[in-house]
Design an enzyme around this catalytic site. Structure first.
Site, PDB file in Angstrom:
ATOM      1  N   GLY A  33       0.856  -1.158   0.018  1.00  0.00           N
ATOM      2  CA  GLY A  33      -0.105   0.053   0.027  1.00  0.00           C
ATOM      3  C   GLY A  33       0.947   1.261  -0.143  1.00  0.00           C
ATOM      4  NE  ARG A  51      -0.301  11.765  -3.087  1.00  0.00           N
ATOM      5  CZ  ARG A  51       0.903  11.158  -3.135  1.00  0.00           C
ATOM      6  NH1 ARG A  51       1.927  11.827  -3.527  1.00  0.00           N
ATOM      7  NH2 ARG A  51       1.110   9.787  -3.279  1.00  0.00           N
ATOM      8  CD  GLU A 108      -6.316   9.914  -5.437  1.00  0.00           C
ATOM      9  OE1 GLU A 108      -5.214  10.836  -5.762  1.00  0.00           O
ATOM     10  OE2 GLU A 108      -7.226   9.536  -6.277  1.00  0.00           O
TER      11      GLU A 108
END
Lengths: 419, 254
Positions: free
Chosen positions: A169, A280, A401
């Site tokens: 991740g 983002r 994100e």
């Protein structure tokens, strides 16, 4: 004026494919920026105000009336999103020569902020779709751009961004999905996790390993739905973001033509990160929209709810709380818009600023929405009231994100490598 | 058809805003308050653009009277598909007292100057609810009028207008040139698309002064006082129908 208001609120007959479905039974959730100090149109050019107006109108008429239903029934609102695409929202910062609108990052931020007031989850998906379209537009060759971008900009086809895996991740560069070159195909094997739109979308932008360990061994491939060897996991049950399905994307000896490679081998991680810089800003903009809507909802509630013989708006504690929320909202907005300008201009501080914006804004806006829920008291906890959906929907913005922890890593690294 | 349509658009306080009366009771607070195009004017613009798309008219010209800010409203009309705009500059005290009579004089002068064949306006503005400008403009030009239009069709050199009136729907046929005022159900205004908003930037907005058109904008009306509507009083519960009738008679209502 009252008589006219009643007339204006009458129900319209008929709606055209690109006309509005105007339910003028006034939706109390959508007070369109009516509070001078938090007005999101301050400081914008006339053109930007026009973009914002369309986005606010679309959010109020086409999204807000359905946001609760989309959440409760977990519906992927394909028709509403295609309507948005007809207005140019499918590829906002994609080149016009392949069907995009060619606008700036700041214009994009303004648009997503406004759309988000209508439904955060749907707007967030639209922003992910936009990010994928931009990646193909920017890093693809002409054949790839012409093959994929027009359909994505019109939302004839939908896209998903596939980076995260069950084992990678935050440590995205350690991803394991392999892509072995065999003749004129890459054979993909591996699993992607938490993919927004997964299973319902048509175009998958997949980061996979073509080379050795670390970021330099990663490439970016475009995989189309229906390719043999591509399958999906079960639809995840989430706390929010329910208008978009989230599934694992599974590759089992999935053969992808080499012509679907974006850029060169080894450039995949770079492409992914560049996509995320804009992503983002977009996610932070979605948080802004939710916070803006929540501040107005809280204010309206305070003017109506009475306890101890007076409206809540007379309580100094709540007045101060509201003031703090408004201040955080405006501060957040300024940071996101600055980051958008920095990214557009390719300034050296752009990456750090985008990370700062994502970190600060997603945290602050969650706090704002949460406070707004608190101000509603018990009613804030009921699904009849929109504020809880804003809270649930933007909670995940602090995670995806790039977690806010990873944002801190990026900022710290930028500070410490300078010395 | 080489017809040219003039569409009047008015910048008003946004319909969603909570109106507040100024402390000196001379009007309502407009500073820092969100403004947008009058909803009925949006419907008028939409109808004009539709006629252009059906190739029944050649050019749509959007007109607005007021200070610098009304250019935003004209730009919105351009983004919806109008071809060019005319900004009639009226500011300060003149703008505060600008009403239907002066606007209709301006529109009549512009219609002659631009050789317009059709004028489409909103039936009324949501700030003053006058519902006069369309009718006055037609009278000044001695043109026929189709007001409260819920349907407009061009048939040869005539206009077939379905009007929403108190008794129902009335269909009339009027000769062009004419004035039409748009009612709620005439159409559903389109959203401006992002590409159209950008194209609108390149469209021209001409600046004109009322004096250039030979119009005197001084008002014959003076606003004495503006007040909020009276607070709603509590009601009274009655037990029987006879009581109700008696109370209504006492209050002089029947």
């Amino acid at each position: 004026m009252a008589a006219t208001r009643a007339l204006v609120r009458g129900v319209r007959l008929g709606s055209y494919s690109i006309g509005r479905s105007r339910s003028l039974i006034f939706n109390s959730v959508q007070r369109r920026g009516i509070a001078a100090c938090v007005d999101p149109s301050i400081g914008l050019t006339d053109e930007q105000k026009e973009f914002q107006k369309v986005a606010f109108d679309f959010a109020a008429n086409e999204m807000a009336p359905h946001m609760a239903e989309w959440d409760q029934k977990e519906m992927f609102p394909v028709e509403a999103m295609r309507k948005a695409a007809q207005l140019g929202f499918g590829g906002i910062y994609v080149n016009p020569d392949v069907g995009g609108s060619g606008l700036s990052r700041l214009d994009t931020s303004i648009i997503f902020e406004a759309l988000s007031t209508g439904c955060v989850s749907t707007t967030a998906y639209i922003s992910i779709h936009n990010m994928c379209a931009w990646m193909i537009d920017t890093f693809g060759n002409n054949e790839q751009r012409e093959k994929f971008c027009p359909d994505l900009c019109s939302m004839q086809k939908f896209a998903s961004y596939c980076l995260t895996e069950p084992g990678s991740g935050s440590d995205a560069a350690s991803l394991l999905t392999s892509a072995k070159l065999q003749g004129d195909h890459y054979i993909l094997n591996g699993t992607k996790a938490f993919i927004s739109g997964g299973g319902d979308t048509d175009v998958y932008v997949v980061m996979c390993r073509t080379g050795g360990k670390g970021p330099k061994g990663i490439s970016c491939l475009v995989v189309e739905k229906g390719t043999p060897g591509l399958s999906f996991g079960k639809k995840e049950k989430k706390v929010g973001w329910n208008s978009q399905p989230t599934r694992a994307v599974i590759f089992e000896d999935c053969a992808v033509p080499v012509t679907n490679l974006l850029g060169a081998e080894g450039e995949g991680f770079n492409i992914a990160m560049k996509g995320l810089n804009g992503g983002r800003i977009n996610i932070a903009s979605c948080s802004l929209g939710a916070a803006h809507a929540s501040v107005l909802l809280a204010r309206d509630h305070m003017c109506v709810r009475k306890q101890f013989g007076e409206t809540l708006s007379n309580s100094q504690f709540l007045q101060f709380k509201l003031a703090e929320m408004a201040t955080k909202l405006v501060a957040s907005r300024l940071l996101v818009r600055q980051a958008a300008v920095a990214l557009q201009e390719g300034r050296p501080d752009a990456v750090s600023l985008c990370s700062m914006a994502k970190l600060f804004v997603t945290d602050e806006c969650f706090s704002i929405c949460n406070q707004a829920l608190q101000i509603h008291g018990g009613y804030g906890y009921l699904k009849d009231y929109a504020v809880q959906q804003y809270v649930r929907d933007i909670r995940v913005h602090q995670i995806l994100e790039g977690t806010n922890e990873v944002m801190r890593m990026i900022i710290a690294r930028s500070l410490l490598t300078e010395s | 058809m080489s017809a040219r349509v003039l569409v009047g658009v008015k910048r008003v306080i946004d319909y969603a805003v909570k109106i507040r009366v100024k402390p000196d009771h001379t009007g309502v607070v407009t500073d820092g308050v969100k403004h947008s195009m009058n909803p009925f004017c949006e419907i008028a613009v939409e109808e004009a653009v539709k006629l252009k798309e059906k190739k029944l008219v050649k050019e749509v010209v959007a007109v607005s009277c007021g200070p610098q800010q009304v250019q935003e409203t004209i730009r919105t009309a351009l983004a919806m598909g109008a071809d060019r705009g005319i900004h009639v500059e009226v500011s300060g005290k003149d703008y505060e007292t600008l009403g239907p009579l002066q606007v209709s004089k301006i529109l009549a002068a512009l219609a002659k100057k631009e050789q317009a064949d059709l004028i489409i306006l909103g039936k009324q503005a949501i700030d003053d609810d006058c519902n006069q400008t369309g009718q006055m403009t037609a009278a000044l030009l001695d043109w026929p009028q189709g007001t409260f239009a819920s349907e407009v069709n061009i048939e040869a050199d005539k206009l077939k207008v379905v009007r929403e009136v108190d008794g129902g729907l009335e269909t009339i046929k009027i000769k062009l040139p004419a004035v039409v005022t748009a009612d709620l159900r005439l159409n559903t205004p389109r959203y401006a698309t992002l590409p159209n908003i950008m194209k609108a930037k390149k469209k021209k907005i001409a600046n004109v002064k009322p004096a250039d058109l030979g119009v005197d904008v001084s008002s014959r009306l003076e606003v004495l006082k503006v007040d909020e509507p009276p607070q709603r009083q509590g009601g009274v519960k009655v037990e029987t129908v006879n009581d109700l009738v008696r109370k209504l008679k006492e209050a002089g209502r029947i």
